[in-house]
Structures are given as structure tokens and as C-alpha cells.
Design an enzyme around this catalytic site. Structure first.
Site, PDB file in Angstrom:
ATOM      1  N   LYS A   7      17.160   2.874   1.051  1.00 13.55           N
ATOM      2  CA  LYS A   7      17.915   2.643   2.292  1.00 13.55           C
ATOM      3  C   LYS A   7      19.029   1.654   1.965  1.00 13.55           C
ATOM      4  O   LYS A   7      18.946   0.469   2.269  1.00 13.55           O
ATOM      5  CB  LYS A   7      16.956   2.046   3.327  1.00 13.55           C
ATOM      6  CG  LYS A   7      17.276   2.369   4.761  1.00 13.55           C
ATOM      7  CD  LYS A   7      16.456   1.512   5.705  1.00 13.55           C
ATOM      8  CE  LYS A   7      15.076   2.036   6.007  1.00 13.55           C
ATOM      9  NZ  LYS A   7      14.317   1.107   6.896  1.00 13.55           N
TER      10      LYS A   7
ATOM     11  N   PHE B 186      13.556   3.336  10.754  1.00 15.28           N
ATOM     12  CA  PHE B 186      12.265   2.869  10.285  1.00 15.28           C
ATOM     13  C   PHE B 186      11.369   4.069   9.975  1.00 15.28           C
ATOM     14  O   PHE B 186      11.045   4.869  10.843  1.00 15.28           O
ATOM     15  CB  PHE B 186      11.591   1.963  11.316  1.00 15.28           C
ATOM     16  CG  PHE B 186      10.450   1.208  10.716  1.00 15.28           C
ATOM     17  CD1 PHE B 186      10.680   0.095   9.902  1.00 15.28           C
ATOM     18  CD2 PHE B 186       9.145   1.614  10.929  1.00 15.28           C
ATOM     19  CE1 PHE B 186       9.619  -0.587   9.307  1.00 15.28           C
ATOM     20  CE2 PHE B 186       8.079   0.931  10.338  1.00 15.28           C
ATOM     21  CZ  PHE B 186       8.326  -0.175   9.533  1.00 15.28           C
TER      22      PHE B 186
ATOM     23  N   ASP C 194      14.447  -1.307   0.560  1.00 24.06           N
ATOM     24  CA  ASP C 194      15.129  -1.579   1.820  1.00 24.06           C
ATOM     25  C   ASP C 194      16.103  -2.743   1.577  1.00 24.06           C
ATOM     26  O   ASP C 194      17.195  -2.532   1.052  1.00 24.06           O
ATOM     27  CB  ASP C 194      14.041  -1.889   2.854  1.00 24.06           C
ATOM     28  CG  ASP C 194      14.560  -2.086   4.268  1.00 24.06           C
ATOM     29  OD1 ASP C 194      15.437  -1.331   4.692  1.00 24.06           O
ATOM     30  OD2 ASP C 194      14.070  -2.995   4.948  1.00 24.06           O
TER      31      ASP C 194
ATOM     32  N   ASP D  99       3.738   2.879   6.692  1.00 21.69           N
ATOM     33  CA  ASP D  99       3.052   2.547   7.947  1.00 21.69           C
ATOM     34  C   ASP D  99       3.953   1.865   8.960  1.00 21.69           C
ATOM     35  O   ASP D  99       5.035   1.347   8.630  1.00 21.69           O
ATOM     36  CB  ASP D  99       1.897   1.587   7.667  1.00 21.69           C
ATOM     37  CG  ASP D  99       2.413   0.170   7.373  1.00 21.69           C
ATOM     38  OD1 ASP D  99       3.250   0.027   6.463  1.00 21.69           O
ATOM     39  OD2 ASP D  99       2.007  -0.778   8.079  1.00 21.69           O
TER      40      ASP D  99
ATOM     41  N   ARG E  14       0.213   6.152   8.106  1.00 21.59           N
ATOM     42  CA  ARG E  14       0.270   6.381   6.650  1.00 21.59           C
ATOM     43  C   ARG E  14      -0.168   7.791   6.281  1.00 21.59           C
ATOM     44  O   ARG E  14       0.211   8.330   5.247  1.00 21.59           O
ATOM     45  CB  ARG E  14      -0.646   5.394   5.908  1.00 21.59           C
ATOM     46  CG  ARG E  14      -0.183   3.952   5.938  1.00 21.59           C
ATOM     47  CD  ARG E  14      -0.958   3.141   4.902  1.00 21.59           C
ATOM     48  NE  ARG E  14      -0.864   1.714   5.147  1.00 21.59           N
ATOM     49  CZ  ARG E  14       0.143   0.938   4.747  1.00 21.59           C
ATOM     50  NH1 ARG E  14       1.153   1.454   4.070  1.00 21.59           N
ATOM     51  NH2 ARG E  14       0.141  -0.344   5.026  1.00 21.59           N
TER      52      ARG E  14
ATOM     53  N   LYS F  88       0.822  -1.194   0.000  1.00 19.98           N
ATOM     54  CA  LYS F  88       0.000   0.000   0.000  1.00 19.98           C
ATOM     55  C   LYS F  88       0.866   1.259   0.000  1.00 19.98           C
ATOM     56  O   LYS F  88       0.401   2.346  -0.313  1.00 19.98           O
ATOM     57  CB  LYS F  88      -0.864   0.038   1.271  1.00 19.98           C
ATOM     58  CG  LYS F  88      -1.808  -1.099   1.426  1.00 19.98           C
ATOM     59  CD  LYS F  88      -2.550  -0.905   2.768  1.00 19.98           C
ATOM     60  CE  LYS F  88      -3.261  -2.172   3.160  1.00 19.98           C
ATOM     61  NZ  LYS F  88      -3.876  -2.013   4.524  1.00 19.98           N
ATOM     62  N   GLY F  89       2.123   1.116   0.381  1.00 18.66           N
ATOM     63  CA  GLY F  89       2.964   2.261   0.714  1.00 18.66           C
ATOM     64  C   GLY F  89       3.120   3.325  -0.350  1.00 18.66           C
ATOM     65  O   GLY F  89       3.382   4.481  -0.040  1.00 18.66           O
TER      66      GLY F  89
ATOM     67  N   GLU G 202       7.645   2.716  -6.223  1.00 15.62           N
ATOM     68  CA  GLU G 202       7.798   2.090  -4.896  1.00 15.62           C
ATOM     69  C   GLU G 202       8.065   3.157  -3.839  1.00 15.62           C
ATOM     70  O   GLU G 202       8.666   4.193  -4.119  1.00 15.62           O
ATOM     71  CB  GLU G 202       8.937   1.061  -4.976  1.00 15.62           C
ATOM     72  CG  GLU G 202       9.339   0.392  -3.691  1.00 15.62           C
ATOM     73  CD  GLU G 202       8.262  -0.420  -2.993  1.00 15.62           C
ATOM     74  OE1 GLU G 202       7.157   0.106  -2.789  1.00 15.62           O
ATOM     75  OE2 GLU G 202       8.553  -1.576  -2.604  1.00 15.62           O
ATOM     76  N   ASP G 203       7.631   2.880  -2.625  1.00 18.73           N
ATOM     77  CA  ASP G 203       7.838   3.837  -1.537  1.00 18.73           C
ATOM     78  C   ASP G 203       9.272   3.784  -1.017  1.00 18.73           C
ATOM     79  O   ASP G 203       9.914   4.802  -0.809  1.00 18.73           O
ATOM     80  CB  ASP G 203       6.844   3.592  -0.385  1.00 18.73           C
ATOM     81  CG  ASP G 203       6.802   2.134   0.063  1.00 18.73           C
ATOM     82  OD1 ASP G 203       7.573   1.298  -0.462  1.00 18.73           O
ATOM     83  OD2 ASP G 203       5.988   1.815   0.949  1.00 18.73           O
TER      84      ASP G 203
END
Ligand code: 5GP
Ligand code: MG
Length: 174
Positions: A131, A152, A103, A159, A165, A43-44, A99-100
Site C-alpha cells: 500500500k 483497510f 503499509d 484481520d 482472517r 499473524k497476518g 509479509e502480508d
């Protein structure tokens, strides 16, 4: 989850706006006559997608795909699968994945592989944040908003156990 967690701002809404503007200009230059298919990872990426495409004044299509991997909490399970797939044809399309955050890279590496098998005309990645300190598999990011430290992140779509969010800034929790 620590209910005392107080998100602190890493990038303000103004900084995000400037970054999204810059990314939109880059994407526009490469895709304005290509009717690209933008695929957001749920969902990000929903907020980033919404802001980005409002700055793109040319024909494009939007899709979303949902991957599983992150359960509750902060750690990736490392196993990725598609839990909600695509309705659009990918074959022959100019595909840009939105993409958010990249990682470990496992999610996006899996998705790019999955999409590549569907034979798009081109396939690139646009990520709001990266990241790199956490990477487990190499990922080439074609359009990048911010490189971020090993914290984080929450807010602007991201979220923590489905919370935060809706924060308009990119924040971090400790
Ligand atoms: P990766 O597979 O690259 O480890 O993780 C990708 C997904 O994990 C991201 O799309 C995002 O949903 C989630 N994720 C990774 N790092 C963070 C973070 O710092 N904050 C939040 N909220 N989600 C993250
Ligand atoms: Mg995600």
C-alpha cells in the site's frame, strides 16, 4: 468496531492463487539450491506462507516472528518490537521475509534491520500486498503480489480486531 462492516472483495481467491503461483516461480528461480529460511511475520502472513511453500518443491525452512505495533483497530502505533522471536540461526542463511502487507513500512523496515544485524548471507522481502500511498519509510520489496489502494484490507490472513482472517479472498472494509 462497526459490527455492520461487510467486507467486499478486492482480489478473489482465483486472483490470489495466480499471484502466489507467479511469486512461487520467482522465488523458486532464485532459491531452489539455497535452502532458504523463510520468516513469516505473524499473524497476518500465515495463510500466504502456507500457500506459497506448498508450491516450492525444494528444501527450505520456515520460521515465524511476531512483532507488536498494531493494537486493536486500524492505526499503527508506529513503535515496533519483537514479541516472539526466532528459534533458528539467521547468521549465514539465505533469508526471505514473508509479509502480508507493507503499509507505513515501519514494521518491515524494523524487522529487516533487526535481521540484518544477525548477519544473514542474504536478506530479501516477499510481500503479498503493498500500500505505497501510506509509506512513511522506504522499503524495497523484492517479490510482490499486489499493489493495493488506501483501503483497510481483511481476509486471507488479514484481520480487523482478530476477525475476518478466515475469508478466502482479499477484501476491504470501509
Ligand atoms: P506497517 O508497519 O507497514 O504500517 O504495517 C504492517 C502491519 O500492519 C501489517 O503486517 C499488518 O499486520 C498491519 N496492516 C497494515 N495495513 C493493514 C490493512 O489494510 N489491513 C490489515 N488487516 N492489517 C494491516
Ligand atoms: Mg502483519
Amino acid at each position: 468496531m462497526n459490527s455492520q462492516a461487510k467486507p467486499r472483495i478486492l482480489f478473489s481467491r482465483q486472483e490470489i492463487e495466480a499471484a502466489v503461483k507467479r511469486l512461487a516461480a520467482e522465488v523458486r528461480k532464485d532459491y531452489q539450491d539455497k535452502n532458504p529460511l523463510l520468516i513469516g511475520i505473524l499473524k497476518g502472513s500465515f495463510m500466504f506462507m502456507a500457500d506459497l511453500i506448498r508450491l516450492l518443491d525444494f528444501p527450505l525452512e520456515v520460521e515465524f516472528i511476531r512483532l507488536s505495533s498494531y493494537g486493536r483497530g486500524k492505526e499503527s502505533s508506529g513503535k515496533v518490537k519483537v514479541v516472539q522471536g526466532l528459534r533458528s540461526q539467521v547468521r549465514g542463511r539465505e533469508v526471505l521475509v514473508i509479509e502480508d502487507i507493507v503499509d507505513t513500512g515501519l514494521s518491515v523496515a524494523f524487522l529487516l534491520d533487526y535481521l540484518r544485524k544477525k548477519k544473514p548471507a542474504s536478506l530479501r522481502l516477499c510481500a503479498l500486498t503493498d500500500k505505497p500511498s501510506r509509506r512513511q519509510t522506504p522499503v524495497a520489496i523484492d517479490y510482490l503480489g499486489f499493489t493495493v489502494p488506501d483501503k483497510f484490507l481483511v481476509g486471507y490472513g488479514l484481520d480487523w480486531d482478530e476477525k475476518f482472517r478466515n475469508l478466502p479472498d482479499i477484501c476491504f472494509v470501509e
